[in-house]
Scaffold this active site. Structure first.
Site, PDB file in Angstrom:
ATOM      1  N   ARG A  85       0.828  -1.228   0.000  1.00  0.00           N
ATOM      2  CA  ARG A  85       0.000   0.000   0.000  1.00  0.00           C
ATOM      3  C   ARG A  85       0.856   1.270   0.000  1.00  0.00           C
ATOM      4  O   ARG A  85       0.526   2.283   0.602  1.00  0.00           O
ATOM      5  CB  ARG A  85      -0.988   0.026   1.175  1.00  0.00           C
TER       6      ARG A  85
ATOM      7  N   ALA B 109      -0.119   4.362   2.491  1.00  0.00           N
ATOM      8  CA  ALA B 109      -0.543   3.927   3.831  1.00  0.00           C
ATOM      9  C   ALA B 109       0.330   4.498   4.939  1.00  0.00           C
ATOM     10  O   ALA B 109       0.228   4.071   6.084  1.00  0.00           O
ATOM     11  CB  ALA B 109      -0.539   2.403   3.905  1.00  0.00           C
TER      12      ALA B 109
ATOM     13  N   LEU C 297       3.747   5.659   7.185  1.00  0.00           N
ATOM     14  CA  LEU C 297       4.988   5.055   7.681  1.00  0.00           C
ATOM     15  C   LEU C 297       4.938   3.537   7.543  1.00  0.00           C
ATOM     16  O   LEU C 297       3.910   2.913   7.825  1.00  0.00           O
ATOM     17  CB  LEU C 297       5.118   5.418   9.167  1.00  0.00           C
TER      18      LEU C 297
ATOM     19  N   LEU D 108       5.078   0.472   9.029  1.00  0.00           N
ATOM     20  CA  LEU D 108       4.989   0.095  10.447  1.00  0.00           C
ATOM     21  C   LEU D 108       5.918  -1.072  10.773  1.00  0.00           C
ATOM     22  O   LEU D 108       6.299  -1.245  11.929  1.00  0.00           O
ATOM     23  CB  LEU D 108       3.539  -0.236  10.812  1.00  0.00           C
TER      24      LEU D 108
ATOM     25  N   GLY E 276       1.513   9.080   7.479  1.00  0.00           N
ATOM     26  CA  GLY E 276       2.583   9.728   6.732  1.00  0.00           C
ATOM     27  C   GLY E 276       2.228   9.960   5.271  1.00  0.00           C
ATOM     28  O   GLY E 276       2.824  10.827   4.624  1.00  0.00           O
TER      29      GLY E 276
ATOM     30  N   GLU F 243       0.748  13.219   5.358  1.00  0.00           N
ATOM     31  CA  GLU F 243       1.826  14.207   5.562  1.00  0.00           C
ATOM     32  C   GLU F 243       2.547  14.482   4.237  1.00  0.00           C
ATOM     33  O   GLU F 243       2.863  15.634   3.915  1.00  0.00           O
ATOM     34  CB  GLU F 243       2.816  13.702   6.615  1.00  0.00           C
TER      35      GLU F 243
ATOM     36  N   GLU G  55      -2.145   7.533  13.535  1.00  0.00           N
ATOM     37  CA  GLU G  55      -1.121   7.681  14.580  1.00  0.00           C
ATOM     38  C   GLU G  55      -1.785   7.739  15.955  1.00  0.00           C
ATOM     39  O   GLU G  55      -1.275   7.189  16.930  1.00  0.00           O
ATOM     40  CB  GLU G  55      -0.323   8.984  14.370  1.00  0.00           C
TER      41      GLU G  55
END
Ligand code: 1HE
Length: 258
Positions: free
Chosen positions: A26, A62, A64, A66, A109, A112, A132
């Site tokens: 993603r 999608a 950061l 993870l 992110g 962002e 987040e």
């Protein structure tokens, strides 16, 4: 420049198409991918006048990666955030205006990253979220600076505290995107806009990218002065004089209703 396998750069005339190509994940942003984005915007060929940022597959991004969110101490966490800041700074204050083509998830992110672009075109499949808040972390890619400028601090607080997700229509009304288009049409519209932007006088684009956001942060008195400086510089360029002459002599398009 070494091209990253999850990032594709195509040059079409004077427009660069930068595409995240990690659809299986993603388009989650690993550290290496963030650094590749930074390097790509740092090293665009000098002939490029505008860029489109797109994501392969059903989701724009999608956020950061993870899987890389390992145990970091406070100092390492801060440095990681600063790395994102440096990369997204190259998107916002890089060489050319960037139009984001949004679809599917624009989350964490990924939001962002989208908010560091100059224009956002969203198709009707787009949704915006800041998970987040529920993952026990905070934004770290400049989101707390850029996202409130688009939608206001109150909406961002709500998204992070309650996990609220905005759909494409509500998102456009809230200010995430300047354009809302039917599903599957975001890239075409973004490219059309980038091609239009590429025809502007370079100094006008430069002023919009570099002067406008700074003027918006200045006290009014300083803002008026900075505006006068950049206006004087822009209008003195030979390109500006030629464009005004073209209008006065009937060679340039009038402003007309769309
Ligand atoms: C991922 C990631 C990821 C998917 N990092 N691997 N971002 C989030 O909290 C968003 C997390 N992702 C999701 O909520 C969903 O994946 C989506 C809504 C984006 C897409 O859903 P869907 O059903 O299309 O895909 P999926 O089945 O959830 O994911 C497909 C694969 O991508 C799967 O891996 P697989 O090996 O099992 O196939 C997922 O694990 C993987 N994947 N998203 C790593 N984000 C500077 S600080 C910024 C802080 C943040 O961005 S926090 C928010 C992170």
């Amino acid at each position: 420049m070494q091209q990253h396998p999850d990032l594709q750069l195509d040059i079409r005339g004077d427009v660069a198409i930068v595409r995240l190509t990690r659809a299986a994940k993603r388009n989650a942003l690993s550290d290496a991918l963030i650094l590749a984005l930074r390097d790509t915007f740092d090293n665009l060929p000098g002939t490029v006048r505008a860029a489109v940022l797109d994501g392969e597959g059903p989701h724009f991004c999608a956020g950061l990666d993870l899987a890389e969110l390992k145990e970091r101490d406070a100092g390492q966490g801060m440095q990681h955030s600063r790395m994102w800041h440096a990369a997204l700074e190259r998107v916002q204050y890089g060489p050319v205006p960037v139009v984001a083509a949004l679809h599917g998830a624009v989350v964490g992110g990924g939001l962002e990253l989208a908010s560091a672009c100059h224009i956002r075109v969203a198709d009707s499949s787009t949704f915006y979220a800041l998970p987040e808040g529920s993952r026990g972390i905070f934004v770290g890619g400049g989101g707390s600076v850029r996202i409130p400028k688009l939608i206001g601090a109150a909406r961002m607080t709500d998204m992070m505290m309650t996990g609220r997700v905005y759909n494409a229509e509500d998102g456009e009304r809230a200010g995430f995107a300047q354009y809302l288009v039917p599903e599957g049409k975001a890239f075409d519209k973004a490219l059309e806009l980038a091609e239009r932007i590429a025809k502007n006088a370079p100094l006008t684009n430069y002023a919009l990218m570099h002067a406008l956001p700074r003027i918006a942060e200045q006290p009014a008195d300083h803002g008026f002065f900075t505006e006068a400086l950049i206006a004087g510089i822009a209008q003195a360029a030979p390109d500006a004089k030629e464009r005004v002459r073209d209008f006065l002599e009937g060679r340039a398009a009038k402003v007309s209703k769309q």
